[in-house]
Each structure stands twice: as structure tokens, then as C-alpha cells.
Design an enzyme around this catalytic site. Structure first.
Site, PDB file in Angstrom:
ATOM      1  N   ASN A  98      -0.999 -22.784  20.697  1.00  0.00           N
ATOM      2  CA  ASN A  98      -2.289 -23.247  21.736  1.00  0.00           C
ATOM      3  C   ASN A  98      -1.988 -24.257  22.624  1.00  0.00           C
ATOM      4  OD1 ASN A  98      -4.810 -23.734  22.614  1.00  0.00           O
ATOM      5  ND2 ASN A  98      -5.745 -23.774  20.833  1.00  0.00           N
TER       6      ASN A  98
ATOM      7  N   CYS B 196      -6.003 -25.341  24.855  1.00  0.00           N
ATOM      8  CA  CYS B 196      -7.556 -25.903  24.422  1.00  0.00           C
ATOM      9  C   CYS B 196      -8.081 -26.705  25.503  1.00  0.00           C
ATOM     10  CB  CYS B 196      -7.422 -26.885  22.930  1.00  0.00           C
ATOM     11  SG  CYS B 196      -9.214 -27.247  22.570  1.00  0.00           S
TER      12      CYS B 196
ATOM     13  N   ASN C 224      -6.394 -17.997  26.929  1.00  0.00           N
ATOM     14  CA  ASN C 224      -7.336 -18.883  26.189  1.00  0.00           C
ATOM     15  C   ASN C 224      -8.743 -18.785  26.956  1.00  0.00           C
ATOM     16  OD1 ASN C 224      -8.677 -20.658  24.610  1.00  0.00           O
ATOM     17  ND2 ASN C 224      -6.635 -21.719  24.221  1.00  0.00           N
TER      18      ASN C 224
ATOM     19  N   GLY D 128     -15.978 -14.489  26.262  1.00  0.00           N
ATOM     20  CA  GLY D 128     -16.662 -13.431  26.413  1.00  0.00           C
ATOM     21  C   GLY D 128     -16.865 -12.824  27.811  1.00  0.00           C
TER      22      GLY D 128
HETATM   23  C1  DHB Z   1     -11.684 -24.692  20.994  1.00  0.00           C
HETATM   24  C2  DHB Z   1     -10.266 -24.624  21.121  1.00  0.00           C
HETATM   25  C3  DHB Z   1     -10.030 -23.423  21.760  1.00  0.00           C
HETATM   26  O1  DHB Z   1      -8.677 -23.384  22.017  1.00  0.00           O
HETATM   27  C4  DHB Z   1     -10.883 -23.012  22.767  1.00  0.00           C
HETATM   28  O2  DHB Z   1     -10.312 -22.053  23.724  1.00  0.00           O
HETATM   29  C5  DHB Z   1     -12.369 -23.255  22.871  1.00  0.00           C
HETATM   30  C6  DHB Z   1     -12.777 -24.143  22.020  1.00  0.00           C
HETATM   31  C7  DHB Z   1     -12.328 -25.859  19.967  1.00  0.00           C
HETATM   32  O3  DHB Z   1     -11.955 -25.968  18.957  1.00  0.00           O
HETATM   33  O4  DHB Z   1     -13.039 -26.815  20.632  1.00  0.00           O
END
Ligand code: DHB
Length: 301
Positions: free
Chosen positions: A123, A126, A188, A213
Site C-alpha cells: 500500500n 493511503c 487505491n 465506489g
Molecule cells: C485508508 C487506507 C487506504 O489505503 C485507503 O485507500 C483509504 C483509507 C485508511 O485506513 O484510512
């Protein structure tokens, strides 16, 4: 007709995968999703130490998508290894998602988890926690270096999950490929926010959240289409997939498999089987033998 797919060395019984972030922190929920028909499941992103996450509200329903800002809550590496052992004992195809604040932490997580998962998903994108490792996904040389260091530590394929930055996505995906990634997940969530007009302040504690979404689909789809033109490794599509039509669009754009997250909220776990049945029927009606022959067809003029 078989709809199994291969992603490099990984072979999946079908192209639907549980996206990271939903139902992904316990063995029982991961097993349940696999049993409901997913071809593989991805855990919630794991850090070395347990992480509590943000205070509520952590989710906003916009009607045309969600903005979530959980703050990457997870029980930490040791606890997740306990869960993963149970998941693997049930022969579930499991991808472990990891996040970290620097390359050394990524390496550590990879070396500890590689024995308990079928693949690692990095990831690097984020949108909700500020700083360091979580911003790697928008800087090509950092994507390449992080991927390479994890690749060296991992016995299983490394998948890199990137943000929906359409203008940069070719450079970012090529960086992942050069670093040794076996596949990329596109994409993501998109960094997004909402402001409360009465308090005149951002609603989310972390200010920014991730847009997922239906609203995300055109952006992620464009990323898949663009990346397909430059990449040799497989693409996993992710973002706003609610129906077999959405899934087929991603495959036509160049995805070999697809991930489902937000749609589970409204459609339930039956969505995996439903999408598989729809894809099979579409292949039959179009006289196409296997998914591979559908991948990227929208590029042929
Ligand atoms: C979070 C993490 C993610 O990778 C994402 O796309 C959206 C939210 C989170 O845990 O805040």
C-alpha cells in the site's frame, strides 16, 4: 467455461479479489469472503505495531461514492500472522497488504509475512495518513526503490497498489515493474475531503479521506487503460466495481483481474459469484474462450 486467471506465478480460480480495507483483519471474515466466491482475498494493510486509527466519523456516504478515513487501523504484524496461519490452513488464496513509514519497515514486514501469504500487496498510496511511507506512491523513484527492496526480501510475488493519478500512472507503474513487481493494483482510493458548512470545518479527523465506489471508477479505469499501453506485467483493476459490466470494462481496458471493496456494503458477499457468472456469460455470448483474450481489447482500433 473456466474463468481462472494467472497473474505471473499466481493462479486464481476466478478474477474477482476482495480489495484491501474491508473485512480484512480477521481470519473468519477473510475465509468467509473466499468461501462466498472470491478468487483471492487481500488483508487490511498491516503495520509492524498495532494501530488504533482515527475517531469517528470515519466514513461519509456521498450517494455517488464513499469517503473513508480510518487511519489504517490494524492489530499489527504479530496478531495478523496468527490470523493468516488460520486463513492459510483453509487453502484460501491470501494477499497480505502492508504499509510502513520507510523502506526498512517495508523490508521487515515483507520478510516476516512472506511465509504466510501467497502475495504481498504494497500500500504505497493511503490518502489518509500524512507523511513518509504513505506518500511513496506518487514519486516514481521511491516506488521503484521500495518495490525492489521488498522484492529482495519476499519469496512470494509483490503487487504494488498505486493512487489514481492518471497523468503520472505510466511512470509510476513502470517504476513498480522495474523494481520487480509481479503486478500492479490500479487503483487505491483518491485523496478527497468534505467540509461541514455549519461548523465550517473538515468533517474527518484526518481532514482527507479516500474516495471510493462509483465516483472513483472512471479515474481508475483511465489509469488501467493508460498503464496497459506501457506495462508488461499484469494489472489488477480496482475502483467502483459493482457489476459484471464494470468488471468487463476494466478487463477491456487491460486488467486481468479485478478487486471489489465498496460494493460489498450495498451488494453483499454474493457480488463475487454474481460478477463471475456475468463474465462467463459475456465470454460465451461473444465466442471468447478465455479471459486472457478479452484483456485490453478496447485498445484495438
Ligand atoms: C485508508 C487506507 C487506504 O489505503 C485507503 O485507500 C483509504 C483509507 C485508511 O485506513 O484510512
Amino acid at each position: 467455461m473456466s474463468i481462472n486467471v494467472s497473474l505471473g506465478a499466481l493462479s486464481l480460480r476466478n478474477p474477482t479479489i476482495l480489495a484491501s480495507g474491508i473485512l480484512g483483519t480477521t481470519a473468519s471474515s477473510l475465509i468467509r469472503v473466499y468461501k462466498s466466491g472470491a478468487g483471492a482475498v487481500v488483508s487490511k494493510s498491516i503495520s509492524i505495531n498495532p494501530n488504533e486509527g482515527y475517531k469517528t466519523p470515519v466514513l461519509i456516504d456521498l450517494g455517488y461514492g464513499y469517503i473513508n478515513s480510518m487511519g489504517l487501523p490494524n492489530p499489527g504484524l504479530d496478531e495478523m500472522i496468527v490470523e493468516f496461519k488460520v486463513v492459510k490452513s483453509k487453502k484460501v488464496k491470501l494477499f497480505g497488504s502492508i504499509f510502513a513509514s520507510d523502506i526498512d519497515e517495508f523490508k521487515y514486514l515483507a520478510s516476516k509475512l512472506t511465509d504466510y501469504v501467497d502475495a504481498l500487496e504494497l500500500n504505497l498510496s493511503c490518502p489518509t495518513k500524512m507523511g513518509v511511507g504513505l506518500e511513496i506512491g506518487k514519486i516514481p523513484w521511491m516506488v521503484e526503490e521500495t518495490t525492489r527492496e521488498v522484492y529482495k526480501k519476499s519469496k512470494v510475488p509483490v503487487i504494488v497498489k498505486l493512487p489514481p493519478l492518471v497523468t503520472l500512472i505510466d511512470e509510476l507503474t513502470l517504476a513498480a515493474e522495474d523494481g520487480g513487481a509481479s503486478a500492479v493494483t490500479l487503483t487505491n482510493t483518491a485523496k478527497a475531503m468534505k467540509i461541514d458548512v455549519f461548523s465550517k470545518k473538515p468533517i474527518l479527523q484526518g481532514v482527507y479521506g479516500g474516495l471510493s465506489g462509483k465516483a472513483l471508477k472512471p479515474l481508475s479505469l483511465a489509469c488501467v487503460f493508460k498503464a496497459y499501453e506501457v506495462l508488461s506485467i499484469p494489472i489488477i483493476g480496482c475502483g467502483g466495481i459493482y457489476s459484471w459490466e464494470d468488471a468487463v470494462e476494466y478487463i477491456l481496458a487491460g486488467a486481468k483481474a479485478i478487486q471489489i471493496g465498496s460494493a460489498i456494503v450495498s451488494e453483499g458477499l454474493g457480488i463475487f459469484k454474481k460478477i463471475c457468472i456475468g463474465i462467463k456469460k459475456y465470454l460465451e455470448e461473444n465466442n471468447i474462450d478465455k479471459i486472457n483474450d478479452l484483456v485490453g481489447l478496447a485498445h484495438r482500433r
